[in-house]
Design an enzyme around this catalytic site. Structure first.
Site, mmCIF file in Angstrom:
data_model
loop_
_atom_site.group_PDB
_atom_site.id
_atom_site.type_symbol
_atom_site.label_atom_id
_atom_site.label_comp_id
_atom_site.label_asym_id
_atom_site.label_seq_id
_atom_site.Cartn_x
_atom_site.Cartn_y
_atom_site.Cartn_z
ATOM 1 C CB THR A 1 13.723 25.913 17.939
ATOM 2 O OG1 THR A 1 13.741 24.335 17.914
ATOM 3 C CG2 THR A 1 12.523 26.308 16.902
ATOM 4 C CD GLN B 1 20.246 16.037 14.348
ATOM 5 O OE1 GLN B 1 19.305 16.159 13.665
ATOM 6 N NE2 GLN B 1 20.345 14.931 15.222
ATOM 7 C CG HIS C 1 22.410 16.866 21.779
ATOM 8 N ND1 HIS C 1 21.877 15.860 22.192
ATOM 9 C CD2 HIS C 1 21.471 17.917 22.739
ATOM 10 C CE1 HIS C 1 20.733 15.920 22.984
ATOM 11 N NE2 HIS C 1 20.751 17.326 23.148
ATOM 12 C CB SER D 1 24.421 1.081 -0.101
ATOM 13 O OG SER D 1 24.306 2.185 -0.814
ATOM 14 N NE ARG E 1 23.817 9.091 -0.407
ATOM 15 C CZ ARG E 1 22.381 8.361 -0.587
ATOM 16 N NH1 ARG E 1 22.523 7.092 -1.193
ATOM 17 N NH2 ARG E 1 21.199 8.859 -0.129
ATOM 18 N N GLY F 1 16.167 24.539 23.740
ATOM 19 C CA GLY F 1 17.325 23.669 23.188
ATOM 20 C C GLY F 1 18.033 25.188 22.176
ATOM 21 C CD GLU G 1 18.450 5.418 -1.248
ATOM 22 O OE1 GLU G 1 19.221 5.936 -2.377
ATOM 23 O OE2 GLU G 1 18.951 5.825 -0.107
ATOM 24 N NE ARG H 1 28.062 45.470 17.719
ATOM 25 C CZ ARG H 1 29.042 44.865 17.071
ATOM 26 N NH1 ARG H 1 28.832 44.627 15.768
ATOM 27 N NH2 ARG H 1 30.230 44.281 17.546
ATOM 28 N NE ARG I 1 27.147 -2.549 11.253
ATOM 29 C CZ ARG I 1 26.766 -3.868 10.404
ATOM 30 N NH1 ARG I 1 26.101 -4.292 9.720
ATOM 31 N NH2 ARG I 1 28.045 -4.567 10.363
ATOM 32 C CG ASP J 1 12.902 20.939 17.258
ATOM 33 O OD1 ASP J 1 12.274 20.831 18.328
ATOM 34 O OD2 ASP J 1 14.000 20.607 16.850
ATOM 35 N NE ARG K 1 13.886 22.110 26.534
ATOM 36 C CZ ARG K 1 14.760 21.594 25.983
ATOM 37 N NH1 ARG K 1 15.899 21.019 26.564
ATOM 38 N NH2 ARG K 1 14.944 21.501 24.557
#
Ligand code: F6P
Length: 318
Positions: free
Chosen positions: A120, A250, A248, A210, A149, A5, A182, A19, A242, A122, A66
């Site tokens: 990565t 991210q 992606h 909320s 929010r 990824g 929360e 470099r 909701r 992750d 991959r």
């Protein structure tokens, strides 16, 4: 080459590798699309000018992939043959654990020195506090949740926000705290859905109209984020729930300064290790120092989550 990824900061790493090679008068080529490019013999010579103006670009100019073929000995032999024909003496592999597993096999089967650079979002790589791209992903997620929010509080809604991380909860835990969620659900700590209901009930009784629940995609409650929202709606009907799956986005965006500096520091070290005759190591940053550990250790160990962050999240969501 860049593999697995993609993550923001990979271009900063490529730039620093090229470099540093130029600085030490060493030739450098870049292979396209990870190991698939080695098998298909797709590479490009890179010099100090080839990597101008990419430090601030997300993605990777070498693209990533991959490669199923590379998981076979035959695929790795074809790659090794191409590397030898191109007179490539060693490889720097920018990616995650899958990338390093392939690189170690290539090195052991064909005696090609490799150095891993952890990249990565992750951040689930043992041997480094941070992988390239993680900080940028965290900031992308926090910015997105801040926006969610706004509308959640305007409509008294409960939002379940799913974040990436494959089967690690680093993004969920840290972005959840940073965005004031929360509740945070991560694979490393399955607190169960009943506890979630209790916590949401307590939030409502405390006057919260909320809420935000950050759910790691690898979460182990046994329900995906949509099923979680349905379950809450059924049991706590006063919540208008909701779901947002960040997906992606991210993985994209301009790398933060932290990721640019991390990528630069790791990649300079990676080239210098190879020039020192070292091999089959991964570079990492531990307590702000650049260290190297064996790829074996990086692959065998586990980058464990800081569970104290869960305790902090519990306290701060009072
Ligand atoms: O490993 C990085 C990552 O973004 C994970 O967080 C996610 O589960 C996976 O890659 C998604 O893979 P793909 O980009 O192939 O859909």
């Amino acid at each position: 080459m860049t593999s697995g990824g993609d993550s923001p900061g990979m271009n900063a790493a490529i730039r620093a590798v090229v470099r540093t090679c130029a600085y030490y008068h060493t030739e450098c080529v870049g292979y396209y699309r990870g190991y698939q490019g080695m098998i298909n013999n797709e590479y490009i010579p890179l010099n100090a000018r080839s990597v101008r103006n990419i430090i601030n670009q997300g993605g990777t100019i070498l693209q990533s992939a991959r490669s199923k073929d590379f998981r076979t000995e035959e695929g790795r032999s074809r790659a090794a043959e191409n590397l030898k024909k191109a007179e490539v003496d060693a490889m720097i592999l920018i990616g995650g654990d899958g990338t390093f597993r392939g690189g170690l096999a290539l090195s052991q089967e064909h005696d090609i020195p490799v150095i891993g650079v952890p990249g990565t979002i992750d951040n689930d790589i043992n041997g480094t506090n941070y992988a390239i791209g993680y900080d940028t992903a965290l900031n992308t997620v926090v910015e997105a949740i801040d926006k969610i929010r706004d509308t959640a509080s305007s409509h008294n809604r409960l939002f379940f926000v799913e974040v990436m991380g494959r089967d690690a909860g680093f993004i969920a835990l840290n972005s959840g705290i940073g965005a004031g969620a929360e509740e945070i659900l991560i694979p490393e700590e399955d607190l169960g859905v009943e506890r979630l209901l209790d916590s949401l009930e307590r939030s409502r009784r405390a006057g919260k109209t909320s809420s935000i629940v950050v759910v790691s995609e690898g979460d182990k409650t046994g329900k995906n984020v949509f099923e979680l929202a349905d379950y809450v709606k059924k049991n706590l009907p006063y919540y208008d729930a909701r779901v947002t799956v960040l997906g992606h986005i991210q993985r994209g965006g301009r790398p933060t300064c932290f990721d640019r500096v991390l990528a630069s520091r790791l990649s300079v070290k990676a080239v210098e290790l190879l020039l020192d005759g070292k091999k089959n190591l991964m570079v990492g940053m531990l307590n702000n120092e650049i260290e190297a550990c064996s790829l074996d250790l990086a692959l065998k160990g586990k980058h464990t989550i800081n569970k104290d962050l869960l305790r902090i999240s519990e306290i701060l969501s009072t």
